[in-house]
Design a protein around this motif. Structure first.
Motif, PDB file in Angstrom:
ATOM      1  N   MET A  21      -5.601 -14.280  -5.596  1.00 20.32           N
ATOM      2  CA  MET A  21      -5.978 -13.068  -6.325  1.00 20.32           C
ATOM      3  C   MET A  21      -4.826 -12.536  -7.169  1.00 20.32           C
ATOM      4  SD  MET A  21      -8.821 -11.138  -5.693  1.00 20.32           S
ATOM      5  CE  MET A  21      -8.323  -9.450  -5.324  1.00 20.32           C
TER       6      MET A  21
ATOM      7  N   GLN B  41       3.959  -5.259  -0.376  1.00 18.12           N
ATOM      8  CA  GLN B  41       2.812  -5.792  -1.111  1.00 18.12           C
ATOM      9  C   GLN B  41       2.943  -5.452  -2.585  1.00 18.12           C
ATOM     10  OE1 GLN B  41      -1.178  -4.146  -1.227  1.00 18.12           O
ATOM     11  NE2 GLN B  41      -1.875  -5.842   0.058  1.00 18.12           N
ATOM     12  N   ALA B  42       2.611  -6.410  -3.430  1.00 18.75           N
ATOM     13  CA  ALA B  42       2.601  -6.142  -4.872  1.00 18.75           C
ATOM     14  C   ALA B  42       1.415  -6.871  -5.475  1.00 18.75           C
ATOM     15  CB  ALA B  42       3.895  -6.642  -5.509  1.00 18.75           C
ATOM     16  N   ASN B  43       0.827  -6.285  -6.477  1.00 23.70           N
ATOM     17  CA  ASN B  43      -0.303  -6.919  -7.155  1.00 23.70           C
ATOM     18  C   ASN B  43       0.085  -7.292  -8.577  1.00 23.70           C
ATOM     19  OD1 ASN B  43      -2.051  -6.542  -4.989  1.00 23.70           O
ATOM     20  ND2 ASN B  43      -2.746  -4.544  -5.733  1.00 23.70           N
TER      21      ASN B  43
ATOM     22  N   ILE C 152      -4.808  -8.651 -11.610  1.00 23.66           N
ATOM     23  CA  ILE C 152      -5.324  -9.105 -10.313  1.00 23.66           C
ATOM     24  C   ILE C 152      -6.761  -9.620 -10.433  1.00 23.66           C
ATOM     25  CG2 ILE C 152      -6.089  -6.771  -9.623  1.00 23.66           C
ATOM     26  CD1 ILE C 152      -4.999  -7.533  -6.801  1.00 23.66           C
TER      27      ILE C 152
HETATM   28  C1  LIG Z   1      -3.511  -4.372  -4.418  1.00 25.97           C
HETATM   29  O1  LIG Z   1      -4.881  -4.439  -4.656  1.00 25.97           O
HETATM   30  C2  LIG Z   1      -5.681  -4.186  -3.501  1.00 25.97           C
HETATM   31  C3  LIG Z   1      -7.133  -4.328  -3.882  1.00 25.97           C
HETATM   32  O2  LIG Z   1      -7.347  -5.437  -4.624  1.00 25.97           O
HETATM   33  C4  LIG Z   1      -5.422  -2.795  -2.973  1.00 25.97           C
HETATM   34  O3  LIG Z   1      -6.151  -2.587  -1.794  1.00 25.97           O
HETATM   35  C5  LIG Z   1      -3.958  -2.630  -2.705  1.00 25.97           C
HETATM   36  O4  LIG Z   1      -3.680  -1.310  -2.330  1.00 25.97           O
HETATM   37  C6  LIG Z   1      -3.124  -2.981  -3.932  1.00 25.97           C
HETATM   38  N1  LIG Z   1      -1.748  -2.931  -3.583  1.00 25.97           N
HETATM   39  C7  LIG Z   1      -0.828  -2.318  -4.327  1.00 25.97           C
HETATM   40  C8  LIG Z   1       0.555  -2.369  -3.820  1.00 25.97           C
HETATM   41  O5  LIG Z   1      -1.104  -1.764  -5.368  1.00 25.97           O
END
Ligand SMILES: *[C@@H]1O[C@H](CO)[C@@H](O)[C@H](O)[C@H]1NC(C)=O
Ligand SMILES: *[C@@H]1O[C@H](CO)[C@@H](O)[C@H](O)[C@H]1NC(C)=O
Ligand SMILES: *[C@@H]1O[C@H](CO)[C@@H](O)[C@H](O)[C@H]1NC(C)=O
Ligand SMILES: *[C@@H]1O[C@H](CO)[C@@H](O)[C@H](O)[C@H]1NC(C)=O
Ligand SMILES: *[C@@H]1O[C@H](CO)[C@@H](O)[C@H](O)[C@H]1NC(C)=O
Length: 791
Positions: A226, A236-238, A242
Motif C-alpha cells: 500500500m 509509521q509513515a505513509n 498511498i
Molecule cells: C496511514 O494510512 C492509514 C490508512 O490507510 C491510516 O490509518 C494511518 O493513520 C496513516 N498513518 C499515518 C502515519 O499517517
C-alpha cells in the motif's frame, strides 16, 4: 512481401544488440558479462544481471527495475568491488553457492550458504533473487542482504541494515545506516571514520516524545504494497500516494535521508512520496568535522572560522585548523559564530550561567574547543570537546564561541559568502523529487531490447522483437503525459482538483485582493487549513511548463516567504493555493494611521531581506521576484514579514519564442531602471525594489509615486529624497538621521539601525546595478545591528 523484407532487415540489424532473458539460472550454468543475458522476474518488473555505470567499463552484478527510465538498481553483489567488462561471470557451483568471478578468476562475491540441493536461481516478482531446491524451497535470498534499498514486503530485521552509497553515481558503501538499535528503536545514524551519531529519530528528545517505543523486541520494519512503512517500534509513515498498484522502493540515499519513491508508469521516473528528514542539515555528518551546515534549500557547508576545508569536492571530510593547535595552550580568544549550534560532544552543561562565566570556564579547560551559549531564560552554557554537526539556522536562539589562538586573524563567518558551497558536491542533485534529475538517457542500447525472450532466433523471438520494436516506438514516439502520475510531490505540496477549491472557497466568494496576475480568495480546505487561493487571470502556458515552474516554487520553504501548499491545473483553470497570512500587507501598516514602530519596521526590513536572499540563493535556480513592493509583503500575527507572489514572473512567461521575463512585470515606482533599458534582468532588480521599500519604511511615506508624465523636469519623490539624503550625509551633521526618519516616530528609533538602513536603501537604488549590494550581504549587515536596544 515488402513487410517480410522489412522484418528480415530489421532482424538482421537488431540481432547483434539482442539480449537474452531467462527466468532461471540452473545449477552448473553461468552468465558472462559479455553475454547480454539477464534473469527477469515472471512479470518483468525486475531484471538481474551485469549492470554498467554510464560512462564506465566497470560492471556490477545487480537487480534493477526493468521499467524505470534509468534502470534503478535495488541490490548489488559486493557493491565495493565491480568486475571487469571482460570474462567476468556469475555461476551456480556444484556445492550450491552462487559465485561472482572477475576476469582473472578471482572470487569477488559468493552466497554465504552452501546447500548442495540448490537447483536454480530465480528472480521473484518482488525483486528478490532466490536460490531454490527442486521442491521450491528458498535456500538463500537477496532480501536478506540488502544494500541501500528495501523493496515492498522485504523485511528489515535485527540482523539487517541498509547502508547508503557513498556518492551519487556509485554503489560504493557510504556512511549512513538504517537499523534497529539494541534498544529496539529503528534509527538513522551517520557512521564516518571520525564520529558516529544518531540523527533520526530526532536526538534532541527521548524516544517516547518521538512517538516510538522500545518494549517490542521483535525488531521488524517493512514497507507494504500500500505504501505504508511500519516498524515494530511504533513508527509509521505513509507514502503520499498511498494505495495499491504502484511500484515503490525505500532507499537510504547518499545524502543520509530515507525516502519512499514511487514509480510513475507513464514516464518511468521516480517521485518522492515520503522522506524521513525534512531539513537536510539535520542529517549528521553531511558537512564533516569543524564544518557548519547552513540552512538553505540545498545544504551548504562552510568552515568554522579559523578552519579550512580539507576537500572542497567532499565536504564530509570536513575542515582542519588553519593554525598550530599547540597555540591554544597560550593566549586565546573567542570568535562568535552567531545562530549556530554544534550537535553533541558537550562535556559539561551549565544552566543559569553568564556568558562571561562560560567564557572563563572554557578558556581554563584544555578540553574545551568551544562553547555554545543559549540566550533564552537566564542563559545556559554548553561546553564542547569536539565540533561536529554544526548547524546555522536563523531560528537558533544562541551562538557558539570558538576558542582560537589570540593572534590568529579570522573574518566573521558568513552564511552567504559562497566561497564554499555544496552546490557541486555529492549532495547537490539528489534532493527533492525533481524528476528531471533522473532524466538522463542511457547511451547503451542494451536495455531497449529486453522485451525479446530466450533462445535462438525462432518464430517466438521474432514476434517478441516486433512487439519490442512496437513498444520502443510507442514509448518514444508519443510524448508521455507528464500530468498523469504527478498527483503529489510530497505530503506538503499537493495537486488540488478544481471542485475541491471551488468548494473550499465557497464558490470563490470572499475576495482577499487582486493584482496583476490574478484574484486571491480566502478558503478553507477539507482538513480545516485556512488558505488563500489565487486564480491566475491570464491564459497561462501549457500544462507541462506550468507544472515545471510550480514544482520549483513548491519546493521553496522559508519563514519569510508565503508558503505554497499546492495548485490546480485543469483545462484552462490555473489556481495556486497558499498559506493564509492573517495580517495586512506592509503598505497598510506604513502609509496609514496605524503605522509600525521602529522595532517592527527593522524586523520587517530584515525578514524581507532574508526571504529575498533565500530566493536569490546561488544554489537555486535563481528565483527573481520582479515585483517587490509593500503590497506584496504580508505581515503575520507577530508582524513578521512574508513575501507573497514570488515565482510568478516565470509562470506568466508565454510559450517559446525566447521571450524572457524582461517585459512583463514590475510595478512602476519600484522598478529598476534597467527594465526600461532592455537589459537582461538579474536579481539586482529585486535589490532595487527592496531599496525603495526600505526607504519608504524609513520615511513612512510613499516615495514611489511615479510622475505621470515621464518628463525630467518634475523630479519624482524618490529621486529628490535620494539627492537630499546624500547631501545631508555628506554635510556630516550628526543630526542627519533624525531629519530623514519618519517624524511620526517622534525620535523613538535606533540611530545606528536607521543609519544602516538608510545607507542600505540608498545603495540599493543605485542606477548602476553593479553598485547595488547582494541581498545576502544586506542580511548580514542588518543582522549585525539587529539586537540594538537604543531607543
Ligand atoms: C496511514 O494510512 C492509514 C490508512 O490507510 C491510516 O490509518 C494511518 O493513520 C496513516 N498513518 C499515518 C502515519 O499517517
Ligand atoms: C511487536 O511488533 C510486531 C511487528 O510489528 C507486531 O506484530 C506485534 O504485535 C508487536 N508486539 C506488541 C506486544 O506490540
Ligand atoms: C501501472 O502499471 C501497472 C502494470 O503495468 C498497473 O497495474 C497499475 O495500475 C499502473 N498504475 C497506475 C497508477 O497507473
Ligand atoms: C537562576 O539564577 C537566578 C538568580 O541568580 C535564580 O533566581 C534562579 O532560581 C536560577 N534558576 C535556576 C534554574 O537555577
Ligand atoms: C568572502 O569570501 C571572499 C573570497 O571569496 C573573502 O575574501 C572574504 O574575506 C570573505 N568574507 C567573509 C566575511 O568571510
Amino acid at each position: 512481401m515488402r513487410s517480410i523484407l522489412f522484418l528480415l532487415i530489421t532482424l538482421s540489424l537488431l540481432h547483434s544488440a539482442i539480449s537474452k532473458s531467462m527466468l532461471r539460472l540452473r545449477k552448473g550454468a553461468s552468465i558472462s558479462v559479455e553475454g547480454n543475458t539477464f534473469i527477469i522476474s515472471p512479470d518483468n518488473s525486475f531484471t538481474c544481471g551485469f549492470y554498467a555505470m554510464p560512462r564506465s567499463n566497470a560492471y556490477w552484478f545487480s537487480i534493477w527495475f526493468t521499467n524505470s527510465k534509468d534502470k534503478t538498481v535495488v541490490w548489488t553483489a559486493n557493491r565495493d568491488k565491480p568486475v571487469n567488462s571482460q570474462r567476468s561471470k556469475i555461476s551456480i557451483q556444484r556445492d550450491g553457492t552462487m559465485v561472482l568471478t572477475d576476469v582473472d578468476g578471482s572470487i569477488t562475491w559468493q552466497t554465504d550458504k552452501r546447500a548442495a540441493d540448490v537447483s536454480a536461481a530465480e528472480l521473484l516478482n518482488t525483486g528478490n533473487l532466490v536460490l531454490k531446491n527442486p521442491q521450491g524451497n528458498i535456500l538463500w535470498q537477496s532480501f536478506d542482504v540488502p544494500t541501500d534499498t528495501l523493496l515492498p514486503s522485504q523485511i528489515l530485521t535485527k540482523d539487517i541494515r541498509l547502508l547508503s552509497s557513498l556518492r551519487k553515481g556509485s554503489f560504493e558503501t557510504g556512511y549512513f545506516n538504517l537499523y534497529f538499535d539494541s534498544d529496539n528503536v529503528l534509527m538513522l545514524t551517520s557512521d564516518s571514520p571520525e564520529t558516529s551519531s544518531i540523527y533520526w529519530p530526532y536526538p534532541g528528545v527521548n524516544i517516547y516524545e518521538n512517538g516510538r517505543t522500545n518494549y517490542n523486541a521483535s525488531r521488524r520494519a517493512v514497507l507494504d504494497d500500500m505504501g505504508t512503512f511500519q516498524s515494530s517500534d511504533n513508527f509509521q509513515a505513509n507514502a503520499s500516494d498511498i494505495g495499491f498498484g504502484i511500484k515503490r522502493r525505500l532507499t537510504l540515499d547518499n545524502d543520509g535521508n530515507l525516502r519512499i519513491y514511487s514509480l510513475i508508469n507513464s514516464t518511468g521516473l521516480w517521485m518522492i512520496t515520503w522522506q524521513a528528514i525534512s531539513q537536510p542539515c539535520q542529517v549528521h555528518g553531511v558537512c564533516g568535522r569543524y564544518a557548519i551546515c547552513v540552512y538553505a534549500l540545498k545544504p551548504k557547508c562552510i568552515c568554522t572560522p579559523g578552519f579550512e576545508v580539507n576537500n572542497p569536492s567532499d565536504w564530509s571530510a570536513g575542515c582542519k585548523p588553519a593554525f598550530r593547535e599547540s597555540l591554544l595552550n597560550s593566549l586565546v580568544k573567542f570568535v562568535e559564530v552567531s545562530r549556530t549550534d554544534y550537535f553533541g560532544f558537550d562535556f559539561d552543561f551549565k544552566p543559569n550561567f553568564t556568558l562571561e562565566a562560560c567564557r572563563e570556564f572554557c578558556s581554563g579547560d584544555s578540553r574545551c574547543k568551544a562553547f555554545t551559549y543559549k540566550t533564552w531564560g537566564a542563559g545556559s552554557c554548553y561546553v564542547k570537546s569536539e565540533l561536529f554537526n554544526g548547524l546555522m539556522s536563523p531560528d537558533f536562539p544562541g551562538s557558539t564561541y570558538i576558542k582560537l589562538p589570540y593572534r590568529l586573524h579570522v573574518s566573521k563567518p558568513s552564511f552567504f559568502n559562497g566561497s564554499s558551497t555544496m552546490c557541486e558536491s555529492r549532495e547537490a542533485d539528489i534532493l527533492v523529487g525533481s524528476p528531471s534529475m533522473y532524466d538522463f538517457t542511457r547511451t547503451t542500447v542494451r536495455w531497449v531490447y529486453i522485451y525479446s525472450f530466450c533462445g535462438a532466433l525462432g518464430a517466438i523471438e521474432l514476434i517478441f522483437i516486433v512487439v519490442g520494436w512496437w513498444f520502443l516506438f510507442r514509448k518514444h514516439g508519443v510524448p508521455a503525459s507528464v500530468e498523469a502520475g504527478y498527483r503529489m510531490i510530497s505530503s506538503q505540496f499537493k495537486r488540488f482538483s478544481y471542485d475541491e477549491l471551488k468548494k473550499g472557497t465557497n464558490n470563490f466568494r470572499e475576495e482577499l485582493g487582486r493584482g496583476g496576475s490574478g484574484i486571491v480568495y480566502k478558503g478553507v480546505l477539507a482538513d480545516d487549513r485556512v488558505v488563500a487561493v489565487k486564480r491566475l487571470g491570464d491564459v497561462f502556458q501549457g500544462q507541462d511548463e506550468f507544472w515545471a515552474e510550480i514544482r520549483t516554487i513548491g519546493k521553496i520553504n522559508h519563514m519569510n516567504l508565503v508558503r505554497m501548499w499546492g495548485f490546480c491545473s485543469e483545462g484552462r483553470q490555473r489556481l495556486l493555493v497558499y498559506e493564509y497570512v492573517d495580517n495586512l500587507s506592509l503598505d497598510k501598516h506604513l502609509f496609514h494611521s496605524n503605522f509600525l514602530g521602529w522595532k517592527q519596521r527593522f524586523a520587517v526590513a530584515l525578514g524581507t531581506a532574508k526571504g529575498l536572499a533565500y530566493l536569490h540563493d546561488e544554489c537555486l535556480e535563481w528565483v527573481i521576484h520582479c515585483d517587490v513592493k509593500p503590497e506584496n509583503i504580508l505581515l503575520d500575527g507577530e508582524l513578521q514579514p512574508k513575501i507573497a507572489d514570488f515565482g510568478l514572473a516565470k509562470l506568466s512567461r508565454r510559450d517559446g519564442s525566447g521571450s524572457d521575463i524582461s517585459n512583463i512585470r514590475g510595478t512602476k515606482g519600484y522598478m529598476a531602471p534597467e527594465w526600461a533599458l532592455n537589459c537582461p534582468i538579474t536579481a539586482k532588480v529585486d535589490v532595487y525594489s527592496y531599496g525603495v521599500v526600505v526607504l519608504e519604511m524609513i520615511k513612512g511615506i510613499k516615495l514611489s509615486n511615479w510622475a505621470v508624465d515621464d518628463t525630467e523636469d518634475r523630479e519624482i519623490p524618490l529621486k529628490s529624497f535620494v539627492r537630499i539624503a546624500k547631501e545631508k550625509i555628506q554635510c556630516g551633521n550628526s543630526y542627519w538621521v533624525d531629519s530623514i526618519v519618519d517624524p511620526r516616530l517622534e525620535g523613538r528609533f535606533s540611530r545606528n539601525q536607521a543609519a544602516t538602513l538608510i545607507e542600505i536603501g540608498l545603495s540599493c537604488v543605485e542606477e548602476n546595478r553593479n553598485k547595488r549590494p547582494m541581498m545576502a550581504s544586506i542580511v548580514q549587515t542588518l543582522m549585525e545591528c539587529e539586537d540594538e536596544t537604543e531607543i
